[in-house]
Enzyme design. Structure first.
Site, short mmCIF file in Angstrom:
data_model
loop_
_atom_site.label_atom_id
_atom_site.label_comp_id
_atom_site.label_asym_id
_atom_site.label_seq_id
_atom_site.Cartn_x
_atom_site.Cartn_y
_atom_site.Cartn_z
N ASP A 158 0.66 -1.19 0.15
CA ASP A 158 -0.03 0.13 -0.05
C ASP A 158 0.89 1.19 0.21
OD1 ASP A 158 1.18 -0.02 2.70
OD2 ASP A 158 -0.94 -0.05 3.55
N CYS A 213 4.94 -0.54 2.46
CA CYS A 213 5.54 -1.91 2.54
C CYS A 213 6.96 -1.79 3.15
CB CYS A 213 5.56 -2.67 1.33
SG CYS A 213 6.42 -2.05 0.10
N HIS A 266 8.63 -3.53 -4.14
CA HIS A 266 7.94 -4.20 -2.99
C HIS A 266 8.87 -4.74 -2.04
CE1 HIS A 266 4.65 -5.61 -0.60
NE2 HIS A 266 5.33 -6.74 -0.83
#
Length: 173
Positions: free
Chosen positions: A17, A20, A140
């Site tokens: 979101d 991370c 990510h």
């Protein structure tokens, strides 16, 4: 390969979101402090708190950090305070200073079955038991924790050693 690269680690999926990196580091900090794994809502709260402290740390260390940040310093810090802005290497470095803990970043590399260390931050705070995060190479981060299987094996070995000592003492008398 070092022992740190070989130790079994288990990946913990972190919500993607924009938080991370901060969620992963906060998760690892909880584990390192002996606390339980934080729930998703607690992760979010801890991540936002950590993000704020990281932005403050940039300001405190402006003379040391301004040169390696992209663009205007004030704009960068203002952007970083927003909850959905991605963090990267500069933020990992500041996280290590805020938490006063080492952070190790792992990544799977081509032809590798297990992740390899690609960066380490905060080594001045020690090298043992770092917060471990896994970078996917595309923006990510997930959390990493020692494998539960290994922990169970270690507990079993400690129990067997204790049991064998107890049995040895009992048979000696």
């Amino acid at each position: 390969m070092s022992d740190r690269e070989l130790r079994p680690l288990r990946s913990i999926r972190i919500t993607g979101d924009g938080r991370c990196l901060f969620r992963s580091v906060a998760y690892g900090a909880c584990l390192r402090r002996g606390k339980q794994s934080p729930s998703d809502s607690v992760q979010k709260e801890l991540a936002d708190e950590l993000r704020s402290k990281v932005a403050d740390e940039f300001v405190r260390r402006r003379g040391d950090t301004e040169w390696f940040l992209e663009g205007d310093f004030e704009s960068y810090v203002r952007q970083m305070r927003k909850p959905h802005v991605w963090g990267g290497e500069p933020e990992l470095l500041m996280c290590s200073h805020v938490l006063r803990m080492p952070i190790t970043v792992y990544m799977y590399t081509k032809g590798s079955d297990s992740p390899r260390i690609i960066a380490e931050y905060g080594q001045e705070y020690g090298k043992d038991n770092p917060i471990c995060v896994l970078y996917d190479g595309y923006g990510h981060y997930d959390a990493l924790q020692p494998s539960l299987e290994r922990n169970t094996d270690n507990r079993r070995l400690r129990y067997l050693r204790l049991f064998s000592r107890t049995v040895s003492r009992s048979s000696a008398t």
